[in-house]
Design an enzyme around this catalytic site. Structure first.
Site: not given
Length: 710
Positions: A35-37, A105
């Site tokens: 996931n890309h935070e 994403e």
């Protein structure tokens, strides 16, 4: 030397913790998906993962001066996502035997939830047969390197966590066209990432999750509002919870189940937290169930003490209800305040400074709450949920729905309703989403006005309630709503169309059962299909058991982290009994369902709501759908009665004044339904009997049907 230095620096600043098996990267063809935070994500993976992965970077990012300089020290492949050659470049890189890291994403999250998942990474995995290793990055979004400014509070050095999940594979879907194969593979990748978000949640109790949210948003963050129009903050809720924990400790013993009889209001949340941190198990009593229902619930859960609000009992005229259980001690919140002395105040001040020390030792798997089934098909049963199962359902909901602290929920469903407890209390408490609690869902004129006046963006309700809100609402009342979610009963097509025509809002239908805390499936903007109740939430497995006489679908069995601990039954008070299941760890819902090729769930009816007429299985919900097609502007419900010749006979209760068998027969022919599905007995009534949850009271309808002369 640079990598060890960066690892030490990041570990010192952000207290980075790496969890999971680090030996899962052995396959030469490995695709790491995360996931890309934040802008730190690539650096975190490059420094803390035990492999030297090649990072796939968009050419726009790679062209920026700062990133162009930093990427000189990182193995990377710059690709243009709009180029048809991009996938081929990544495929060749994976086939070369080097681990490849990619963010499916394609952009940093702006909601705190998973963004749109592009198909490219999944297509690469299915084409190359690569091992897919999901990696969860948690905490980086709250740093100044994230993009949640104005959504979540940001901190200079938040704690970060990297969780490595077991490897998986995405086989090439056997579909006729490349477009369909790509889309299906992308959907499989999305589910892998959603499951990752749920399975990597930290193990906590409800009180610990509340304190973690308080640490994130701050003591002065305004969270809950009720009909007093007074906003409660995390700080005031904590003060309320600690005080009530101190007071209720004198009324009960640790581990005891305590009845709760309070309305939808902020003090109710304080009471739930107070009982929970004191290792008491709150049992949310259904005050609409009548004296017999309350007596059965109290006996099943072995309740000896009830904590209630005197103001609520008087205004709702619940005195006769409590009189039905004279053997149970009833303590009123208003009276408890008088016993809060100087020693209690000093204790409160100390624990406001050190709130974690106030909690008695508990494990996430311990009992956290008792809810009761509606009793629509028999005596209410106590459903025992653990801290883990309730918080798992919250995590599942947050994974698929992009609720943020900028949202404000309108929750009029009572807290004794599983839908109301999880979505109206627990989800806001741990996520920072604001909530307006209203005590009566039947105030059809008031609630739309409050949605408008209090700037609510999310509305939960049953089909019946939503239909009535739409009748009385001004077209502008719901102008700010982002989500309208229907559950607890089948969404009527007339209600769906009314909302779309009048407000331009698509109602998202979901499906839940109290035993699953309660949400099982829900339509969301990213995955919605009319007629279905959405896709199953991440982490939930299903099995359909064939049922003789039913061609389409089967009996639905579920397994997941949100399942109940067990039942409390009337004949064995206080003893947790395992639920009915095809095997341990599963739950038999009693619903007939089917699942399409894209994973959307369709509820065909209750197994108990099928009539066997002349040897044929007839769905009572299909009968109700037939009546709704014949008279769409009215309310209908089907029941059965005994029939000497056919075994059972159908009875239709309807508010339509002129609906007759001839019109039903014509509609059945048009819909392709058999004549056996057309009731011979039709009874007109002013309104259907309802339970307090908004569901149709089928027990009463069954009695009414049996009383009709043959």
């Amino acid at each position: 030397m640079l990598k060890p230095f960066l690892r030490l620096l990041l570990k010192t600043l952000f207290r980075v913790e790496v969890q999971g098996d680090r030996n899962v990267f052995g396959d030469p063809r490995t695709l790491i998906v995360a996931n890309h935070e934040s802008f730190l994500d690539g650096l975190l993976l490059g420094v803390f993962l035990p492999v030297d992965a090649v990072f796939v970077v968009h050419t726009q990012i790679a062209s920026r001066p700062l990133f162009r300089f930093l990427l000189r020290f990182v193995p990377h492949l710059a690709v243009d996502s709009s180029s048809p050659l991009a996938i081929k470049q990544i495929v060749r890189l994976v086939e070369s035997g080097r681990p490849v890291a990619i963010f499916p994403e394609g952009r940093i999250t702006r909601t705190g939830s998973l963004m749109k998942v592009y198909d490219g990474a999944a297509l690469v995995a299915s084409r190359t047969g690569a091992t897919v290793v999901p990696v969860r990055i948690d905490g980086a979004a709250q740093s100044y390197f994230g993009r949640l400014a104005g959504v979540f509070p940001r901190r200079a050095f938040p704690r970060m966590r990297i969780a490595i999940r077991p490897p998986q594979r995405i086989p090439m879907p056997a579909l006729p066209s490349a477009r369909l194969r790509r889309r299906r593979a992308g959907e499989l990748m999305r589910h892998i990432l959603l499951d990752m978000l749920v399975t990597t949640r930290p193990p906590r109790t409800l009180y610990e999750a509340f304190l973690d949210a308080r640490a994130t948003f701050g003591t002065q963050y305004r969270l809950v509002e009720d009909i007093r129009l007074q906003e409660e903050t995390y700080g005031s809720l904590l003060k309320m919870a600690l005080a009530l924990a101190r007071l209720t400790a004198r009324l009960s013993a640790p581990g005891e189940t305590v009845g709760v009889l309070v309305p939808n209001a902020a003090p109710a949340l304080g009471l739930l937290l107070g009982l929970s941190l004191g290792r008491r198990v709150p049992a949310l009593l259904n005050y609409t169930a009548g004296p017999e229902g309350l007596r059965a619930a109290c006996q099943a859960a072995d309740i000896k003490t009830i904590v209630a609000s005197r103001t609520f009992v008087e205004k709702a005229h619940l005195g006769p209800l409590l009189a039905a259980v004279p053997e149970i001690r009833v303590h009123y919140l208003e009276d408890l305040k008088a016993g809060f002395g100087l020693a209690d105040r000093l204790w409160l001040l100390w624990h406001l400074a050190f709130p974690r020390r106030a909690a008695l030792p508990q494990a996430p798997e311990d009992a956290a709450a008792v809810l009761f089934t509606s009793g629509s098909e028999g005596k209410p049963k106590g459903v025992v949920h653990s801290h883990a199962s309730l918080l798992a359902n919250v995590a599942q909901i947050r994974a698929v729905a992009d609720f943020t602290p900028q949202d404000k929920f309108m929750m009029a469903l009572p807290l004794f309703h599983a839908f109301g407890l999880t979505c109206g209390a627990l989800l806001p408490l741990v996520s920072g989403c604001q909530v307006f609690l209203y005590p009566n869902p039947l105030h059809y004129r008031v609630i739309p006005e409050l949605v408008y006046d209090r700037n609510c963006t999310v509305l939960f309700g049953t089909s019946t309630f939503l239909g009535n809100y739409a009748k009385f609402a001004h077209p502008y009342d719901f102008g700010r709503l982002r989500y309208v979610i229907a559950g607890a009963e089948r969404l009527a097509e007339s209600v769906r169309e009314h909302w779309l025509d009048k407000f331009g809002i698509r109602i998202l239908e979901g499906y839940g059962v109290t035993e699953c805390a309660p949400v099982v499936a829900v339509n969301v903007p990213m995955a919605c299909r009319n007629g279905s109740v959405g896709q199953l939430l991440p982490g939930i497995d299903y099995e359909l058991e064939p049922v003789p006489g039913i061609v389409e679908g089967g009996a639905l069995h579920l397994k997941g982290p949100n399942l109940l601990k067990g039942y409390l039954l009337f004949d064995q008070p206080g003893v947790i009994q395992p639920p009915p299941a095809i095997r341990p760890g599963w739950y038999a819902t009693g619903d007939i369902a089917s699942v399409d090729a894209d994973g959307f769930l369709y509820i065909r009816g209750r197994l108990k709501r099928f009539a066997k007429i002349a040897g044929e299985m007839i769905s009572l919900e299909a009968v109700e759908g037939l009546a709704a097609s014949a008279a769409p502007d009215f309310i209908h419900a089907a029941a059965t009665r005994s029939d000497a010749a056919r075994g059972e006979a159908l009875v239709l209760f309807t508010t339509a004044p002129e609906l007759g068998r001839e019109r039903l027969l014509a509609t059945a022919r048009a819909l392709g339904l058999p004549e056996l599905a057309v009731p011979r007995v039709i009874r007109r009534i002013d309104a259907l009997p309802l339970l307090g949850t908004g569901k149709t009271d089928y027990q009463s309808l069954k009695r009414m049907a049996e009383e009709i002369p043959a």
